[in-house]
Motif scaffolding. Structure first.
Motif, PDB file in Angstrom:
ATOM      1  N   UNK A 182       0.831  -1.206   0.000  1.00 17.53           N
ATOM      2  CA  UNK A 182       0.000   0.000   0.000  1.00 17.53           C
ATOM      3  C   UNK A 182       0.864   1.254   0.000  1.00 17.53           C
ATOM      4  N   UNK A 216      -6.204  -3.758  -8.061  1.00 13.44           N
ATOM      5  CA  UNK A 216      -7.411  -4.495  -8.443  1.00 13.44           C
ATOM      6  C   UNK A 216      -8.201  -4.935  -7.215  1.00 13.44           C
ATOM      7  N   UNK A 270      -5.728  -3.492  -0.384  1.00 15.82           N
ATOM      8  CA  UNK A 270      -4.474  -3.984   0.181  1.00 15.82           C
ATOM      9  C   UNK A 270      -4.676  -4.768   1.476  1.00 15.82           C
ATOM     10  N   UNK A 314      -0.053 -18.208 -11.080  1.00 12.37           N
ATOM     11  CA  UNK A 314      -0.067 -18.002 -12.524  1.00 12.37           C
ATOM     12  C   UNK A 314       0.698 -19.137 -13.195  1.00 12.37           C
ATOM     13  N   UNK A 315       0.516 -19.233 -14.487  1.00 13.29           N
ATOM     14  CA  UNK A 315       1.189 -20.276 -15.263  1.00 13.29           C
ATOM     15  C   UNK A 315       0.958 -21.655 -14.645  1.00 13.29           C
ATOM     16  N   UNK A 320       3.780 -20.236 -10.583  1.00 16.23           N
ATOM     17  CA  UNK A 320       4.360 -18.939 -10.260  1.00 16.23           C
ATOM     18  C   UNK A 320       3.439 -18.132  -9.365  1.00 16.23           C
ATOM     19  N   UNK A 326       4.837  -5.792 -11.047  1.00 17.28           N
ATOM     20  CA  UNK A 326       4.349  -5.390 -12.363  1.00 17.28           C
ATOM     21  C   UNK A 326       4.458  -3.877 -12.508  1.00 17.28           C
ATOM     22  N   UNK A 365      -5.305   1.890   2.309  1.00 17.86           N
ATOM     23  CA  UNK A 365      -5.380   0.466   1.946  1.00 17.86           C
ATOM     24  C   UNK A 365      -6.350   0.209   0.798  1.00 17.86           C
ATOM     25  N   UNK A 366      -6.921   1.250   0.233  1.00 17.17           N
ATOM     26  CA  UNK A 366      -7.940   1.119  -0.816  1.00 17.17           C
ATOM     27  C   UNK A 366      -9.035   0.154  -0.356  1.00 17.17           C
ATOM     28  N   UNK A 405     -11.595  -0.825  -4.619  1.00 24.94           N
ATOM     29  CA  UNK A 405     -11.766  -0.785  -6.077  1.00 24.94           C
ATOM     30  C   UNK A 405     -13.156  -1.272  -6.461  1.00 24.94           C
ATOM     31  N   UNK A 439     -14.300  -2.211  -9.653  1.00 24.89           N
ATOM     32  CA  UNK A 439     -14.308  -3.369 -10.543  1.00 24.89           C
ATOM     33  C   UNK A 439     -13.301  -4.388 -10.037  1.00 24.89           C
ATOM     34  N   UNK A 446     -11.141  -6.811 -10.889  1.00 30.89           N
ATOM     35  CA  UNK A 446     -10.403  -7.490 -11.955  1.00 30.89           C
ATOM     36  C   UNK A 446      -9.394  -8.427 -11.311  1.00 30.89           C
ATOM     37  N   UNK A 447      -9.357  -9.616 -11.794  1.00 29.65           N
ATOM     38  CA  UNK A 447      -8.452 -10.590 -11.192  1.00 29.65           C
ATOM     39  C   UNK A 447      -7.390 -11.021 -12.183  1.00 29.65           C
ATOM     40  N   UNK A 448      -6.427 -11.705 -11.634  1.00 33.42           N
ATOM     41  CA  UNK A 448      -5.390 -12.358 -12.449  1.00 33.42           C
ATOM     42  C   UNK A 448      -4.671 -11.392 -13.385  1.00 33.42           C
ATOM     43  N   UNK A 449      -4.441 -10.175 -12.900  1.00 30.86           N
ATOM     44  CA  UNK A 449      -3.648  -9.256 -13.713  1.00 30.86           C
ATOM     45  C   UNK A 449      -2.310  -8.968 -13.052  1.00 30.86           C
ATOM     46  N   UNK A 450      -2.095  -9.581 -11.923  1.00 28.62           N
ATOM     47  CA  UNK A 450      -0.880  -9.259 -11.181  1.00 28.62           C
ATOM     48  C   UNK A 450       0.333 -10.040 -11.667  1.00 28.62           C
ATOM     49  N   UNK A 451       0.148 -11.011 -12.509  1.00 33.34           N
ATOM     50  CA  UNK A 451       1.289 -11.798 -12.977  1.00 33.34           C
ATOM     51  C   UNK A 451       1.568 -11.555 -14.442  1.00 33.34           C
ATOM     52  N   UNK A 452       2.266 -12.469 -15.043  1.00 35.76           N
ATOM     53  CA  UNK A 452       2.592 -12.303 -16.456  1.00 35.76           C
ATOM     54  C   UNK A 452       2.010 -13.432 -17.280  1.00 35.76           C
TER      55      UNK A 452
END
Lengths: 313, 174
Positions: free
Chosen positions: A58, A70, A73, A83-84, A88, A93, B157-158, B164, B166, B168-174
């Protein structure tokens, strides 16, 4: 000596041997035995203290004016994200320069939390790999970058042994690399600790001169050998990092790459880069000479041939 | 210059005499309750029930190290402080700085002896001491179990009304 030579090697490889990049040489890194700037700052991360409150995330978001997350915190379901195909955990980011991940090592009765961010290497591989010289290792120990010269090639993302630099994939035009800069612009430059360190309620993070932090870390291990692993992760890894980790559990069970070399990444390419100025300076003259020697007689032959042809006519 | 320094001396003397008059009385009496508000910003101040903690803890040294004159159980500290007198400095913030990483304190890291170079800041000392014990004895360990979050905290701490919109999930990785 080595300081100048490496900079020259890099400059040579970039600008055909012309010594055009002497001005940033005072911030440049030396190769091989370099152990960091004597007054370089660092952070000691004591993972035995972390409870995974995510306050550091935060604080980073606020200090670096990053986009809204998203999820809040204080939402701890992020620790379950993988992920993957589950191989992972979360990684930094463009929207989050630091993330905390939860691990459940074998034989441990409670989870271990690991904060990751740029480790601010003594000899950064990202800096080595950057052909527009966007990266700088400052005297304070921060590895910073100039986004305005970044061409978005992502070499640094491949070079980084810790997979840290993020990329502004969301930008269609002029995407650049994004990573933790040790709060250099707003804090560390003025002798203040980074935002994550300041907010940490359990003092998991200790800010100080790297050389003092190593002493503190060794003292903690010595005082409590049963609690800590004997190793300080980052003391030697890839030539040493500004951020150092203490753990109660084996590092390899917490996602740390313990197979990384002790030598700085630059050492892998130093030999090759060293030959570049030599090649650029010597080869043109050498091969021009060869060419002249090889074509000298050939020119006469041509002349004779044409004479002969004329004669025949 | 001279006028200034005289004035400083006078104020220093007054201050010192004030300290000597008040401190011994303070050191002898354990407070019933302590309001912890040194760094309240994202969380409300905490009303710490000192009396209750005196009852449940084995002795003063489990929190106050060697400063209360009861000796210390910590083997590391007891090498010097096993039979140590009660000190004038007993309250947490008397030793643990509220800004542990100011340039001034960071410079002390290399100057202090190794036993005291690694001293926690006030917030770190509280949380390590409190949480360590609370985890063992089953006391509250969640952030808001001890202190209520302020509106500034929600924003930080939002969370709450700053969460937030919306998901949105699964955007924190690659």
């Amino acid at each position: 000596m080595s300081k100048v030579s490496r900079r020259k090697f890099l400059a040579g490889s970039l600008a055909g041997g012309a010594a055009v990049m002497l001005s940033p040489a005072k911030n440049a890194m030396a190769a091989g035995s370099f152990a960091g700037f004597p007054e370089g700052m660092g952070v000691l991360v004591d993972m035995t203290r972390c409870v995974g409150c995510r306050s550091c995330e935060a604080a980073c978001n606020k200090e670096q004016k990053l986009p809204a997350p998203d999820q809040p915190f204080d939402d701890y379901s992020v620790f379950d994200q993988t992920f993957h195909h589950g191989t992972q955990k979360r990684r930094p980011t463009e929207k989050a320069y630091t993330v905390v991940n939860r691990y459940e090592p074998e034989g441990s009765d409670k989870p271990v939390y690991r904060k990751i961010q740029c480790n601010h290497c003594n000899e950064p591989a990202c800096l080595t790999s950057c052909f527009v010289n966007a990266y700088t290792k400052t005297n304070e120990g921060a590895v910073v970058y100039d986004g305005s010269v970044c061409v978005g090639c992502r070499n640094c993302m491949i070079a980084c042994p810790f997979h840290i630099p993020g990329y502004s994939y969301s930008k269609v035009i002029d995407p650049v690399v994004k990573k933790c800069i040790f709060c250099y612009d707003t804090r560390v430059k003025y002798g203040k600790p980074p935002a994550c360190v300041e907010i940490c309620p359990a003092q998991v993070l200790t800010f100080g001169k790297r050389k003092d932090l190593l002493k503190i870390a060794r003292a903690r291990i010595k005082k409590n050998p049963g609690k800590y692993q004997a190793e300080i992760y980052g003391e030697k890894t890839v030539g040493g990092t500004g951020w150092l980790y203490l753990s109660g559990e084996p590092f390899e069970q917490l996602g740390f790459d313990t197979t990384l070399q002790k030598e700085p990444i630059i050492n892998n390419v130093k030999g090759f880069l060293g030959t570049v100025p030599m090649v650029l300076a010597i080869w043109p003259a050498l091969f021009t000479g060869f060419h002249l020697l090889a074509t000298k007689n050939k020119g006469h032959d041509d002349h004779h041939d044409s004479d002969a042809e004329e004669g025949e006519e | 210059m001279f006028v200034d320094s005289k004035w400083h001396m006078k104020s220093l003397l007054i201050l010192l005499s004030g300290l000597f008059l008040t401190l011994p009385a303070y050191a002898m009496d354990a407070p019933e309750s302590v309001t912890i508000d040194a760094l309240a910003k994202y969380y409300e101040p905490v009303e710490f029930d000192h009396e209750m903690h005196v009852d449940v803890s084995e002795d003063c040294s489990s929190c106050h190290h060697h400063t209360t004159g009861t000796g210390t159980a910590d083997q590391y500290c007891s090498k010097c402080h096993s039979e140590y007198k009660e000190l004038v400095k007993v309250a947490c913030q008397d030793c643990h700085p509220t800004q542990p990483f100011s340039a001034e304190v960071v410079n002390l890291q290399s100057q202090q002896d190794i036993f005291h170079a690694d001293m926690n800041g006030l917030v770190g000392a509280y949380h390590q001491n409190c949480m360590g014990c609370h985890q063992e004895v089953g006391g509250p360990t969640g952030c808001e179990d001890c202190h209520a979050r302020t509106e500034a905290g929600d924003e930080f701490y939002h969370a709450g009304k700053y969460a937030p919109t919306t998901a949105e999930h699964a955007t924190a990785g690659h």
